[in-house]
Scaffold this motif. Structure first.
Motif, PDB file in Angstrom:
ATOM      1  N   ALA A  83       0.681  -1.178  -0.265  1.00 24.20           N
ATOM      2  CA  ALA A  83      -0.119   0.007   0.181  1.00 24.20           C
ATOM      3  C   ALA A  83       0.799   1.183  -0.031  1.00 24.20           C
ATOM      4  O   ALA A  83       2.115   1.043   0.305  1.00 24.20           O
ATOM      5  N   GLU A 119      -4.353   0.806  -1.317  1.00 32.14           N
ATOM      6  CA  GLU A 119      -3.777  -0.637  -1.238  1.00 32.14           C
ATOM      7  C   GLU A 119      -3.617  -1.084  -2.840  1.00 32.14           C
ATOM      8  O   GLU A 119      -4.210  -0.803  -3.780  1.00 32.14           O
ATOM      9  N   ASP A 131      -1.358  -7.700  -2.085  1.00 35.75           N
ATOM     10  CA  ASP A 131      -1.676  -8.409  -0.794  1.00 35.75           C
ATOM     11  C   ASP A 131      -0.870  -9.533  -1.052  1.00 35.75           C
ATOM     12  O   ASP A 131      -0.902 -10.660   0.027  1.00 35.75           O
ATOM     13  N   HIS A 181      -0.153   2.108   7.723  1.00 35.64           N
ATOM     14  CA  HIS A 181      -1.022   1.430   6.793  1.00 35.64           C
ATOM     15  C   HIS A 181      -0.644  -0.095   6.761  1.00 35.64           C
ATOM     16  O   HIS A 181      -1.592  -0.704   6.824  1.00 35.64           O
ATOM     17  N   ASP A 182       0.502  -0.080   6.947  1.00 29.03           N
ATOM     18  CA  ASP A 182       0.774  -1.875   7.153  1.00 29.03           C
ATOM     19  C   ASP A 182       0.168  -2.367   8.436  1.00 29.03           C
ATOM     20  O   ASP A 182      -0.321  -3.417   8.360  1.00 29.03           O
ATOM     21  N   ARG A 226      -3.327  -2.864   7.880  1.00 32.80           N
ATOM     22  CA  ARG A 226      -3.782  -3.823   7.173  1.00 32.80           C
ATOM     23  C   ARG A 226      -3.409  -5.146   7.739  1.00 32.80           C
ATOM     24  O   ARG A 226      -4.292  -6.219   7.542  1.00 32.80           O
TER      25      ARG A 226
END
Length: 465
Positions: free
Chosen positions: A291, A301, A304, A330-331, A334
């Motif tokens: 992301a 994003e 994945d 953001h890691d 997620r």
């Protein structure tokens, strides 16, 4: 617990007692805190050489580690501790308490110096993680420099005194000896031992050592700096390191390459400066993780693939606790969402540390900066997964040492999830070479630019043909 010091710990304790100014460059997990506390105890109650000690440490270490060490060892239980933490009102109240050792986080050193001004009461100061005073421009360095003449004894502790090269040493050593060994100014230190390396006209961004300078610096420091490596004195657990490569999906790869080109094009006709290099590396590392923040600060994003690899590693752990290091907010977001079925926890409090060490947390998420210094996590697990790498060698080494340290009973396994053909691989190589200076960062970016220019030339030649 009865303290039975290793020979090197007894030597370190005597080193502190015998010298008014000293530094212990001991690797993580070698017990430098108890060796230092033992010296403090003797100086207070056997030699009557000091009366009031200040310990400066990272916040989490200041709030837990030193007090826990005192409680842990039988011979230290008489030491009185006061933690100068929290609000200003709480800090002032802590300073009024009658104690032998006052512990403060490094962010409040400037406040402490202003609070006492010329009435500095501490005749001994211990700086836990001396390397956090490696910037001569930092307010904490300037504040401590003011009261240095009022300090009778000063001890510096760190496992990484020069994470970015020997240029970092001057401020740390100046606090010890007032410039006696490496000169009274940073400028004179640079002129004597270094040559300008990367520069933009008159502005120098990095320095390189003159021939023979490193040996001369080491010789000058040999009488006050004691350096020891764990491998020479301790039987540490075996350590296995794995690289888990993931392939970016085609669309993600195109987005990575597009962003790489756009950022490089913006620097195409100018010198690569530290700021622009850091921006490029950070953006590319984000995409490699899956992301990236847009210009509004919103996380977009991209893929994945690392999450899938993480699932496989957690499954392969067969129920064993796993410590996962992430790089960006953001890691973390997620990871929390993706792993919610296993109820992961983010390392935030002393209770999290306790729960991990009691085996109550299946997946512990941590940023390397929050798990850097002094945390003992080795009883809670033996598996580390780097979801996102850090460029900082100091943070990388300190984070791994949370599990790979004395007291660990199992082989430590460290997995690195790397996105293939991305900046991840360059950062990993830099960490392996222990070459993570600003110069190396800029070289990595320049290599990327040169590669892009070659590809552009090839494209143009193809069109012409």
């Amino acid at each position: 617990m009865i303290y039975k010091p290793y020979n090197y710990q007894a030597y370190a304790t005597n080193w502190i007692i015998e010298k008014k100014k000293s530094a212990l460059f001991l690797e993580m997990g070698m017990g430098k805190s108890v060796a230092t506390l033992t010296a403090i105890h003797e100086l207070l109650y056997d030699y009557f050489d000091i009366s009031k000690v200040l310990v400066i440490a990272p916040l989490r270490v200041a709030s837990t580690t030193w007090e826990e060490e005192v409680k842990k060892w039988e011979h230290l239980k008489g030491l009185r501790i006061s933690k100068v933490l929290g609000s200003e009102k709480q800090r002032v109240a802590a300073l009024r308490k009658k104690a032998d050792i006052y512990i403060i986080n490094r962010e409040n050193v400037t406040w402490l110096v202003k609070h006492y001004q010329h009435n500095w009461p501490f005749d001994m100061v211990v700086i836990d993680e001396l390397s956090s005073f490696k910037s001569s421009k930092a307010l904490r360095f300037r504040a401590l420099k003011k009261v240095r003449p009022l300090i009778k004894r000063l001890v510096g502790l760190t496992g990484t005194p020069a994470p970015n090269g020997l240029i970092d040493l001057w401020p740390q050593i100046y606090l010890l000896d007032g410039g006696e060994r490496l000169g009274r100014t940073l400028t004179s230190y640079r002129e004597k031992y270094f040559l300008p390396d990367k520069r933009n006209q008159m502005v120098v961004y990095s320095w390189k050592l003159k021939k023979g300078a490193s040996d001369e610096i080491y010789e000058k420091l040999s009488d006050i700096c004691l350096s020891m490596e764990a491998k020479d004195y301790l039987e540490l657990p075996e350590r296995i390191e794995n690289i888990i490569s993931v392939e970016l999906p085609q669309k993600a790869k195109e987005q990575y390459e597009r962003l790489e080109k756009e950022l490089i094009l913006s620097m195409k006709d100018s010198d690569v400066l530290a700021g622009s290099a850091a921006v490029l590396v950070n953006k590319l590392l984000q995409i490699a993780n899956g992301a990236v923040y847009d210009e509004t600060g919103k996380a977009i994003e991209i893929h994945d693939e690392k999450l899938k690899a993480l699932d496989e590693l957690i499954e392969a752990a067969s129920g064993k606790p796993v410590l996962v290091f992430y790089g960006y907010q953001h890691d973390k977001d997620r990871l929390l969402e993706h792993l919610k079925k296993v109820k992961p926890r983010v390392l935030q409090s002393d209770q999290d540390i306790k729960s991990w060490n009691q085996g109550e947390i299946p997946v512990l998420l941590a940023h390397p900066a929050s798990a850097g210094h002094g945390l003992n996590l080795q009883t809670g697990g033996n598996i580390i997964i780097w979801f996102g790498l850090t460029w900082s060698l100091e943070l990388y080494q300190q984070a791994n040492a949370r599990l790979h340290r004395q007291g660990q009973k199992q082989t430590v396994v460290i997995h690195h999830i790397l996105a293939k053909d991305t900046i991840d691989e360059r950062v990993m190589k830099a960490l392996e070479r222990k070459d993570t200076s600003q110069r190396a960062l800029m070289e990595a970016v320049k290599a990327t630019i040169d590669q892009q220019k070659e590809e552009n030339r090839d494209d143009q030649q193809s069109l012409q043909q």
